[in-house]
Design a protein around this motif. Structure first.
Motif, mmCIF file in Angstrom:
data_model
loop_
_atom_site.group_PDB
_atom_site.id
_atom_site.type_symbol
_atom_site.label_atom_id
_atom_site.label_comp_id
_atom_site.label_asym_id
_atom_site.label_seq_id
_atom_site.Cartn_x
_atom_site.Cartn_y
_atom_site.Cartn_z
ATOM 1 N N ILE A 1 4.778 0.928 0.995
ATOM 2 C CA ILE A 1 5.041 -0.101 2.244
ATOM 3 C C ILE A 1 4.657 -1.543 1.638
ATOM 4 N N HIS A 2 5.547 -2.356 1.743
ATOM 5 C CA HIS A 2 5.500 -3.933 1.429
ATOM 6 C C HIS A 2 5.149 -4.423 2.548
ATOM 7 N N PHE A 3 4.322 -5.592 2.687
ATOM 8 C CA PHE A 3 4.133 -6.469 3.771
ATOM 9 C C PHE A 3 4.397 -7.904 3.638
ATOM 10 N N LYS B 1 9.388 -3.961 3.338
ATOM 11 C CA LYS B 1 10.080 -2.959 2.766
ATOM 12 C C LYS B 1 9.386 -1.627 2.815
ATOM 13 N N VAL B 2 10.087 -0.534 3.312
ATOM 14 C CA VAL B 2 9.350 0.839 3.180
ATOM 15 C C VAL B 2 10.096 1.573 2.166
ATOM 16 N N VAL B 3 9.656 2.095 1.228
ATOM 17 C CA VAL B 3 10.129 3.213 0.081
ATOM 18 C C VAL B 3 10.024 4.470 0.459
ATOM 19 N N GLY B 4 10.745 5.091 1.368
ATOM 20 C CA GLY B 4 10.218 6.482 1.689
ATOM 21 C C GLY B 4 10.759 6.217 3.188
ATOM 22 N N THR B 5 10.238 7.576 3.914
ATOM 23 C CA THR B 5 10.405 7.632 5.394
ATOM 24 C C THR B 5 9.257 7.162 6.318
ATOM 25 N N THR B 6 9.673 6.735 7.470
ATOM 26 C CA THR B 6 8.734 6.384 8.589
ATOM 27 C C THR B 6 7.940 7.445 8.927
ATOM 28 N N ASP B 7 8.659 8.672 9.164
ATOM 29 C CA ASP B 7 7.928 9.995 9.641
ATOM 30 C C ASP B 7 6.924 10.298 8.669
ATOM 31 N N SER B 8 7.020 10.030 7.233
ATOM 32 C CA SER B 8 6.192 10.320 6.585
ATOM 33 C C SER B 8 4.898 9.360 6.608
ATOM 34 N N VAL B 9 5.145 8.230 6.955
ATOM 35 C CA VAL B 9 4.032 7.225 6.898
ATOM 36 C C VAL B 9 3.201 7.318 8.203
ATOM 37 N N ALA C 1 0.819 -1.251 0.099
ATOM 38 C CA ALA C 1 0.052 -0.029 0.045
ATOM 39 C C ALA C 1 0.819 1.123 -0.015
ATOM 40 N N ALA C 2 0.288 2.189 -0.075
ATOM 41 C CA ALA C 2 0.977 3.811 -0.144
ATOM 42 C C ALA C 2 0.408 4.664 0.863
ATOM 43 N N THR C 3 1.195 5.517 1.492
ATOM 44 C CA THR C 3 0.727 6.520 2.151
ATOM 45 C C THR C 3 1.189 7.978 1.377
ATOM 46 N N VAL C 4 0.018 8.652 1.396
ATOM 47 C CA VAL C 4 0.266 9.960 0.676
ATOM 48 C C VAL C 4 -0.061 11.181 1.612
ATOM 49 N N SER C 5 0.984 11.722 2.026
ATOM 50 C CA SER C 5 0.755 12.958 3.120
ATOM 51 C C SER C 5 1.118 14.247 2.839
ATOM 52 N N SER C 6 0.406 15.068 3.276
ATOM 53 C CA SER C 6 0.629 16.566 2.901
ATOM 54 C C SER C 6 0.880 17.177 4.294
ATOM 55 N N VAL C 7 1.694 18.247 3.711
ATOM 56 C CA VAL C 7 1.807 19.393 4.717
ATOM 57 C C VAL C 7 1.664 20.875 4.125
ATOM 58 N N LYS D 1 9.257 14.738 7.799
ATOM 59 C CA LYS D 1 10.168 15.964 8.282
ATOM 60 C C LYS D 1 10.714 16.765 7.240
ATOM 61 N N ALA D 2 11.298 16.082 6.234
ATOM 62 C CA ALA D 2 12.081 16.956 5.280
ATOM 63 C C ALA D 2 11.198 17.904 4.394
ATOM 64 N N LEU D 3 9.879 17.589 4.104
ATOM 65 C CA LEU D 3 8.995 18.215 3.355
ATOM 66 C C LEU D 3 8.489 19.689 4.405
ATOM 67 N N THR D 4 8.516 19.059 5.712
ATOM 68 C CA THR D 4 8.157 19.914 6.565
ATOM 69 C C THR D 4 9.028 21.265 6.747
ATOM 70 N N GLU D 5 10.234 20.783 7.005
ATOM 71 C CA GLU D 5 11.426 21.718 6.995
ATOM 72 C C GLU D 5 11.544 22.389 5.637
#
Length: 203
Positions: free
Chosen positions: A140-142, A179-187, A115-121, A192-196
């Motif tokens: 995210i792969h399970f 496997k996680v392709v991306g960052t845990t904080d985004s999930v 599945a994928a998470t799409v997060s906005s800031v 964090k990087a986008l917020t900064e």
């Protein structure tokens, strides 16, 4: 940057414990306000557009409740951060499960799949009026998720309150994440990087 030396103030427009934790980890002090909006009234086909629109709507709901006069005249700017997240499974947008049955179905779908998470800031500068939002996507792969794990998670209840019933940091789920392709904080709801980047642009 140490929290006490920030040349600006932050209001986090979210009641999410995970977002609070992430923002604190980034070294910021902040106040909290929450937006009670009808998220179902905002519909978009494209998940990236939907989450940015929802974060912007949360900002629009919170801004009128803030006495802006104080902030416009203050020496340091105040930045409001709002955020949103959906899960995308096989191209379909998933929000918080509406029932235990739906949460169970969601988790069975993820088992052995992805599945994928799409997060906005969305960041608003109360002093200058600057407003900008962007999004981040993580895949995210399970491994297989056993039925007893799914039932334990549903009994405990946390999965009922998160987008797509998807959590990866939970001790029962963590070992089942392949496997996680991306960052845990985004999930977890606040990349964090986008917020900064948006905080810097807002100043």
């Amino acid at each position: 940057m140490a929290a006490n030396s920030s040349p600006f103030k932050i209001i986090l427009g979210s009641s999410s414990v995970a977002r609070r934790k992430i923002l604190a980890e980034m070294g910021y002090d902040f106040a909290i306000m929450t937006a009670d909006i009808d998220e179902k009234s905002i519909r978009k086909e494209i998940p990236e557009e939907l989450v940015v629109a929802l974060a912007e709507a949360k900002a629009a709901a919170i801004l009128p409740r803030i006495p802006t006069g104080d902030y416009i005249n203050a020496v340091e700017p105040t930045l409001l951060i709002t955020a949103d997240q959906v899960v995308v499974y096989e191209g379909v947008i998933r929000e918080k499960p509406s029932s235990k049955e739906e949460a169970r179905k969601f988790m069975k779908d993820y088992s052995g799949g992805q599945a994928a998470t799409v997060s906005s800031v969305f960041v608003s500068n109360l002093k200058t009026g600057f407003r900008k939002g962007d999004w981040d996507r993580v895949e995210i792969h399970f491994h297989e998720i056993p039925d007893d794990v799914i039932e334990k998670l549903i009994d405990e209840g946390t999965v009922l309150y998160v987008a797509g019933g998807l959590i990866i940091e939970h001790p029962l789920i963590l070992p089942l994440v392949k496997k996680v392709v991306g960052t845990t904080d985004s999930v977890m709801g606040l990349p964090k990087a986008l917020t900064e980047r948006l905080l810097k642009e807002a100043l």
